[in-house]
Design a protein around this motif. Structure first.
Motif, PDB file in Angstrom:
ATOM      1  N   LEU A  59       3.343   5.827  -3.000  1.00 43.77           N
ATOM      2  CA  LEU A  59       2.831   6.720  -1.148  1.00 43.77           C
ATOM      3  C   LEU A  59       3.588   7.746  -0.787  1.00 43.77           C
ATOM      4  CD1 LEU A  59       1.364   6.161   0.913  1.00 43.77           C
ATOM      5  CD2 LEU A  59       2.914   4.501   1.924  1.00 43.77           C
ATOM      6  N   ALA A  60       4.600   7.670  -1.046  1.00 41.12           N
ATOM      7  CA  ALA A  60       5.867   9.006  -0.931  1.00 41.12           C
ATOM      8  C   ALA A  60       5.330  10.377  -0.891  1.00 41.12           C
ATOM      9  CB  ALA A  60       7.374   8.502  -0.685  1.00 41.12           C
ATOM     10  N   LEU A  65      -5.274   7.544   2.697  1.00 40.34           N
ATOM     11  CA  LEU A  65      -4.574   8.428   1.933  1.00 40.34           C
ATOM     12  C   LEU A  65      -3.743   6.566   1.497  1.00 40.34           C
ATOM     13  CD1 LEU A  65      -2.259  10.449   3.199  1.00 40.34           C
ATOM     14  CD2 LEU A  65      -4.211  10.826   1.390  1.00 40.34           C
ATOM     15  N   LEU A  66      -3.618   5.807   2.387  1.00 43.94           N
ATOM     16  CA  LEU A  66      -3.675   4.424   2.594  1.00 43.94           C
ATOM     17  C   LEU A  66      -4.267   3.576   1.674  1.00 43.94           C
ATOM     18  CD1 LEU A  66      -1.858   3.148   5.097  1.00 43.94           C
ATOM     19  CD2 LEU A  66      -0.468   3.770   3.246  1.00 43.94           C
ATOM     20  N   ASP A  67      -5.603   4.286   2.002  1.00 46.22           N
ATOM     21  CA  ASP A  67      -7.209   3.050   1.471  1.00 46.22           C
ATOM     22  C   ASP A  67      -7.542   3.708  -0.031  1.00 46.22           C
ATOM     23  OD1 ASP A  67      -7.975   1.782   3.079  1.00 46.22           O
ATOM     24  OD2 ASP A  67      -9.351   3.312   3.589  1.00 46.22           O
ATOM     25  N   GLN A  68      -6.723   5.284  -0.597  1.00 46.78           N
ATOM     26  CA  GLN A  68      -6.360   5.638  -2.136  1.00 46.78           C
ATOM     27  C   GLN A  68      -5.695   4.684  -2.802  1.00 46.78           C
ATOM     28  OE1 GLN A  68      -6.233   9.778  -2.584  1.00 46.78           O
ATOM     29  NE2 GLN A  68      -7.310  10.237  -0.816  1.00 46.78           N
ATOM     30  N   GLY A  70       6.738  19.992   9.494  1.00 48.62           N
ATOM     31  CA  GLY A  70       6.623  20.594   9.845  1.00 48.62           C
ATOM     32  C   GLY A  70       6.990  19.989  12.009  1.00 48.62           C
ATOM     33  N   GLN A  71       5.800  19.384  11.705  1.00 46.58           N
ATOM     34  CA  GLN A  71       5.998  18.134  13.275  1.00 46.58           C
ATOM     35  C   GLN A  71       6.152  17.577  12.824  1.00 46.58           C
ATOM     36  OE1 GLN A  71       1.230  17.871  13.908  1.00 46.58           O
ATOM     37  NE2 GLN A  71       1.710  16.103  14.160  1.00 46.58           N
ATOM     38  N   VAL A  72       7.051  16.852  14.667  1.00 47.51           N
ATOM     39  CA  VAL A  72       7.530  15.998  15.060  1.00 47.51           C
ATOM     40  C   VAL A  72       7.039  14.912  15.773  1.00 47.51           C
ATOM     41  CG1 VAL A  72       9.797  14.493  15.870  1.00 47.51           C
ATOM     42  CG2 VAL A  72       9.865  16.947  14.468  1.00 47.51           C
ATOM     43  N   THR A  73       6.270  15.406  16.513  1.00 46.90           N
ATOM     44  CA  THR A  73       5.371  14.607  17.432  1.00 46.90           C
ATOM     45  C   THR A  73       3.903  14.899  17.222  1.00 46.90           C
ATOM     46  OG1 THR A  73       5.513  15.404  19.591  1.00 46.90           O
ATOM     47  CG2 THR A  73       6.611  13.620  18.728  1.00 46.90           C
ATOM     48  N   THR A 125       2.536  15.334  -0.976  1.00 50.73           N
ATOM     49  CA  THR A 125       2.032  16.113  -2.102  1.00 50.73           C
ATOM     50  C   THR A 125       0.529  16.398  -1.267  1.00 50.73           C
ATOM     51  OG1 THR A 125       1.799  15.658  -4.070  1.00 50.73           O
ATOM     52  CG2 THR A 125      -0.194  16.790  -3.560  1.00 50.73           C
ATOM     53  N   GLU A 126       0.806  16.324   0.154  1.00 52.06           N
ATOM     54  CA  GLU A 126      -1.008  15.918   1.004  1.00 52.06           C
ATOM     55  C   GLU A 126      -0.415  17.011   1.861  1.00 52.06           C
ATOM     56  OE1 GLU A 126      -4.600  15.760   0.323  1.00 52.06           O
ATOM     57  OE2 GLU A 126      -3.364  15.024  -1.424  1.00 52.06           O
ATOM     58  N   GLY A 127       0.816  17.264   2.112  1.00 48.80           N
ATOM     59  CA  GLY A 127       1.265  18.043   4.101  1.00 48.80           C
ATOM     60  C   GLY A 127       2.291  16.938   4.275  1.00 48.80           C
ATOM     61  N   TYR A 128       2.649  15.808   4.056  1.00 52.79           N
ATOM     62  CA  TYR A 128       3.326  15.191   5.031  1.00 52.79           C
ATOM     63  C   TYR A 128       5.246  14.981   4.673  1.00 52.79           C
ATOM     64  CZ  TYR A 128      -1.226  13.841   6.783  1.00 52.79           C
ATOM     65  OH  TYR A 128      -2.374  13.281   6.699  1.00 52.79           O
ATOM     66  N   TRP A 129       6.092  15.149   5.528  1.00 48.37           N
ATOM     67  CA  TRP A 129       7.073  14.505   5.218  1.00 48.37           C
ATOM     68  C   TRP A 129       7.932  13.426   6.531  1.00 48.37           C
ATOM     69  CZ3 TRP A 129      11.606  17.186   8.840  1.00 48.37           C
ATOM     70  CH2 TRP A 129      11.316  17.713  10.044  1.00 48.37           C
ATOM     71  N   GLY A 130       9.207  13.190   6.166  1.00 49.79           N
ATOM     72  CA  GLY A 130       9.582  12.002   7.147  1.00 49.79           C
ATOM     73  C   GLY A 130      10.521  12.903   7.252  1.00 49.79           C
ATOM     74  N   PRO A 131      10.397  13.632   9.311  1.00 52.68           N
ATOM     75  CA  PRO A 131      10.908  13.635  10.446  1.00 52.68           C
ATOM     76  C   PRO A 131      12.299  13.006  10.890  1.00 52.68           C
ATOM     77  CG  PRO A 131       9.136  13.372  10.696  1.00 52.68           C
ATOM     78  CD  PRO A 131       9.430  12.159   9.724  1.00 52.68           C
ATOM     79  N   VAL A 132      12.814  12.393  10.901  1.00 48.50           N
ATOM     80  CA  VAL A 132      14.230  11.471  10.552  1.00 48.50           C
ATOM     81  C   VAL A 132      14.876  10.848   9.180  1.00 48.50           C
ATOM     82  CG1 VAL A 132      15.050   9.358  11.382  1.00 48.50           C
ATOM     83  CG2 VAL A 132      13.394  10.447  12.602  1.00 48.50           C
ATOM     84  N   MET A 133      13.568  10.966   8.344  1.00 51.59           N
ATOM     85  CA  MET A 133      14.464   9.988   7.229  1.00 51.59           C
ATOM     86  C   MET A 133      13.538  10.182   6.176  1.00 51.59           C
ATOM     87  SD  MET A 133      17.161   8.612   6.819  1.00 51.59           S
ATOM     88  CE  MET A 133      17.874   7.321   5.944  1.00 51.59           C
ATOM     89  N   PRO A 134      13.670  11.252   5.025  1.00 50.53           N
ATOM     90  CA  PRO A 134      13.012  11.720   4.015  1.00 50.53           C
ATOM     91  C   PRO A 134      11.729  10.055   2.858  1.00 50.53           C
ATOM     92  CG  PRO A 134      15.686  11.303   2.946  1.00 50.53           C
ATOM     93  CD  PRO A 134      15.121  11.195   4.555  1.00 50.53           C
ATOM     94  N   LEU A 135      10.793  10.258   3.358  1.00 51.57           N
ATOM     95  CA  LEU A 135      10.243  10.159   2.642  1.00 51.57           C
ATOM     96  C   LEU A 135      10.322   9.109   1.027  1.00 51.57           C
ATOM     97  CD1 LEU A 135       6.914  12.066   2.891  1.00 51.57           C
ATOM     98  CD2 LEU A 135       7.552   9.660   4.621  1.00 51.57           C
TER      99      LEU A 135
END
Length: 200
Positions: free
Chosen positions: A73-74, A30-33, A108-111, A79-89
């Motif tokens: 990036l956020a 994703l970063l490469d994109q 939905g995952q923290v670790t 869109t690709e199914g990630y989130w910010g577990p502590v702070m919103p992206l």
């Protein structure tokens, strides 16, 4: 066939990717994109090189980015199914600009999670500018140079960090650049710790 080999500035990892590897590979793509230069460092590098220990975070350094790139990036991550577990992206630019890491994980995952940080000091910048390649199952990700990782781990000084340094040094002693390693040892002022490592 499994095994780990450092060859021509490439860490070749012959094994099935684990959960951390899959997270790192997907995030790197994703970063490469977007064209964001990045590098994986510290504990994950030791685990990648076969050290059996747990970690909750995969540390990744990125080059400084502007607000529009952070927003892009956020948006892509969400869109690709990630989130910010502590702070919103959506807080990404503000967090990174303040020098704070932002956590990124599959929704939905923290670790385990990624701990994303802007390069801060000369050692961060050196990790980014002198990154080497790790190949896992045909995929490539950038990792910090092993000589710097060893010296930096010695400077952190916690038990797990010393053990990480010992693991990397023992595994790659024959293929590391002694002069580069000693340069970082001096810069990080860990000569005594390095002497103990070599004598172990």
């Amino acid at each position: 066939m499994s095994g780990i080999e450092l060859r021509d500035n490439t860490l070749v990892v012959r094994r099935e990717p684990n959960q951390l590897d899959e997270l790192a590979i997907a995030f790197s793509e994703l970063l490469d994109q977007i064209g964001i230069t990045h590098v994986y460092i510290t504990g994950y590098v030791s685990i990648l090189a076969g050290r059996a220990r747990s970690t909750e975070a995969v540390d990744v350094l990125i080059e400084p980015i502007d607000e529009s790139t952070a927003e892009e990036l956020a948006t892509m991550l969400e869109t690709e199914g990630y989130w910010g577990p502590v702070m919103p992206l959506t807080s990404m630019y503000e967090m990174l600009a303040n020098g704070d890491p932002i956590w990124v994980a599959p929704t939905g995952q923290v670790t385990p999670h990624l701990e994303l940080k802007i390069v801060g000091d000369e050692f961060d910048r050196a990790s980014l500018s002198h990154a080497i390649t790790a190949q896992i199952d045909g995929k490539s990700i950038p990792i910090g140079p092993l000589e710097l990782q060893i010296a930096y781990k010695l400077s952190l000084g916690a038990q797990k960090d010393i053990e990480d340094a010992v693991h990397l040094y023992t595994l790659f002693e024959e293929t590391l650049s002694g002069s580069r390693l000693e340069t970082w040892v001096h810069r990080l002022d860990v000569d005594a710790e390095y002497d103990r490592l070599r004598d172990a």
